[in-house]
Design an enzyme around this catalytic site. Sequence first.
Site, PDB file in Angstrom:
ATOM      1  N   GLY A 174      -7.939   5.910  -2.954  1.00 14.33           N
ATOM      2  CA  GLY A 174      -6.568   5.425  -2.822  1.00 14.33           C
ATOM      3  C   GLY A 174      -6.527   3.918  -2.850  1.00 14.33           C
ATOM      4  O   GLY A 174      -7.511   3.254  -2.497  1.00 14.33           O
TER       5      GLY A 174
ATOM      6  N   GLN B 173      -3.330  -4.546  -1.904  1.00 14.02           N
ATOM      7  CA  GLN B 173      -4.783  -4.730  -2.057  1.00 14.02           C
ATOM      8  C   GLN B 173      -5.164  -5.361  -3.393  1.00 14.02           C
ATOM      9  O   GLN B 173      -6.313  -5.780  -3.565  1.00 14.02           O
ATOM     10  CB  GLN B 173      -5.504  -3.391  -1.922  1.00 14.02           C
ATOM     11  CG  GLN B 173      -5.413  -2.796  -0.518  1.00 14.02           C
ATOM     12  CD  GLN B 173      -6.186  -1.506  -0.451  1.00 14.02           C
ATOM     13  OE1 GLN B 173      -5.670  -0.453  -0.812  1.00 14.02           O
ATOM     14  NE2 GLN B 173      -7.430  -1.577  -0.010  1.00 14.02           N
TER      15      GLN B 173
ATOM     16  N   CYS C 212     -12.093   1.591   3.646  1.00 20.99           N
ATOM     17  CA  CYS C 212     -11.013   0.905   2.937  1.00 20.99           C
ATOM     18  C   CYS C 212     -11.644  -0.060   1.933  1.00 20.99           C
ATOM     19  O   CYS C 212     -12.592  -0.774   2.286  1.00 20.99           O
ATOM     20  CB  CYS C 212     -10.167   0.132   3.947  1.00 20.99           C
ATOM     21  SG  CYS C 212      -8.824  -0.808   3.198  1.00 20.99           S
ATOM     22  N   LEU C 213     -11.123  -0.095   0.716  1.00 20.43           N
ATOM     23  CA  LEU C 213     -11.705  -0.979  -0.304  1.00 20.43           C
ATOM     24  C   LEU C 213     -11.555  -2.464   0.066  1.00 20.43           C
ATOM     25  O   LEU C 213     -12.293  -3.296  -0.459  1.00 20.43           O
ATOM     26  CB  LEU C 213     -11.071  -0.704  -1.671  1.00 20.43           C
ATOM     27  CG  LEU C 213     -11.386   0.670  -2.290  1.00 20.43           C
ATOM     28  CD1 LEU C 213     -10.618   0.866  -3.594  1.00 20.43           C
ATOM     29  CD2 LEU C 213     -12.883   0.849  -2.527  1.00 20.43           C
TER      30      LEU C 213
ATOM     31  N   HIS D 263      -3.111   6.205   5.556  1.00 18.42           N
ATOM     32  CA  HIS D 263      -3.851   4.950   5.376  1.00 18.42           C
ATOM     33  C   HIS D 263      -3.133   4.052   4.358  1.00 18.42           C
ATOM     34  O   HIS D 263      -2.942   2.854   4.591  1.00 18.42           O
ATOM     35  CB  HIS D 263      -5.279   5.269   4.915  1.00 18.42           C
ATOM     36  CG  HIS D 263      -6.148   4.069   4.693  1.00 18.42           C
ATOM     37  ND1 HIS D 263      -7.206   3.744   5.516  1.00 18.42           N
ATOM     38  CD2 HIS D 263      -6.125   3.099   3.732  1.00 18.42           C
ATOM     39  CE1 HIS D 263      -7.767   2.628   5.072  1.00 18.42           C
ATOM     40  NE2 HIS D 263      -7.138   2.221   3.977  1.00 18.42           N
ATOM     41  N   GLU D 264      -2.730   4.643   3.224  1.00 14.16           N
ATOM     42  CA  GLU D 264      -2.123   3.828   2.158  1.00 14.16           C
ATOM     43  C   GLU D 264      -0.689   3.418   2.503  1.00 14.16           C
ATOM     44  O   GLU D 264      -0.263   2.306   2.163  1.00 14.16           O
ATOM     45  CB  GLU D 264      -2.160   4.573   0.815  1.00 14.16           C
ATOM     46  CG  GLU D 264      -3.556   4.987   0.333  1.00 14.16           C
ATOM     47  CD  GLU D 264      -4.576   3.870   0.272  1.00 14.16           C
ATOM     48  OE1 GLU D 264      -4.191   2.696   0.154  1.00 14.16           O
ATOM     49  OE2 GLU D 264      -5.785   4.171   0.370  1.00 14.16           O
TER      50      GLU D 264
ATOM     51  N   HIS E  31      -0.849   0.473   4.497  1.00 18.21           N
ATOM     52  CA  HIS E  31      -1.055  -0.744   3.696  1.00 18.21           C
ATOM     53  C   HIS E  31       0.270  -1.333   3.214  1.00 18.21           C
ATOM     54  O   HIS E  31       0.457  -2.544   3.265  1.00 18.21           O
ATOM     55  CB  HIS E  31      -1.911  -0.439   2.454  1.00 18.21           C
ATOM     56  CG  HIS E  31      -3.385  -0.576   2.669  1.00 18.21           C
ATOM     57  ND1 HIS E  31      -3.983  -1.748   3.069  1.00 18.21           N
ATOM     58  CD2 HIS E  31      -4.390   0.309   2.487  1.00 18.21           C
ATOM     59  CE1 HIS E  31      -5.302  -1.569   3.138  1.00 18.21           C
ATOM     60  NE2 HIS E  31      -5.573  -0.325   2.805  1.00 18.21           N
TER      61      HIS E  31
HETATM   62 NI    NI Z   1      -7.342   0.709   2.598  1.00 20.28          NI
END
Ligand code: NI
Length: 169
Positions: free
Chosen positions: A45, A50, A92-93, A134-135, A138
């Site tokens: 995701g 991000q 998380c990226l 999670h997203e 963000h």
């Molecule tokens: Ni993330």
Amino acid sequence: MILKIVKYPDPVLSRPGEPVTEFNAELRKLVADMFETTYAEQGIGLAAPQVNVSKRLLTIDLSLGKEPKDKLVLINPEIIFSDGKVYAEEGCLSFPEIREKVSRHAKVRIRAQDEHGKWFEMDGEDVLARCFQHEIDHVDGMLFIFRMSALKRDLALRKIRKMQRDGKW
Ligand code: NI
């Protein structure tokens, strides 16, 4: 095109995204680039902040690009129902190498617009429910380290500072 993923503590990650109002070719290009970036990073995701785009837009693909029907685009998303609690590990990226247990709802129903502006609702459980939460965090400017216990957050922040000192962040 593979986009550059911004890492914590870039301020764009902590800023709530602006609502998306134009459903045009530029938006669809961003969506395509976000999927390409997610696959390149082996993620499931990605949210627009991000990639330094402060908008309420996210992409999810639990199949890592193997199943076209698993590609999900959520624009202006919100959680309209949630149930249960699960405490499980996530990453998380924008936080490479940080994985930690976070409490999330076991089930959620989301409401969002697709790439063409059409509203839809969708239920998620398990990994998908976790990914939705999670997203969506963000696009609200909320990061998973702030969902951790204070102790685990301190450990994660210490690990990040060490990686920054070592030039690995
Ligand atoms: Ni993330």
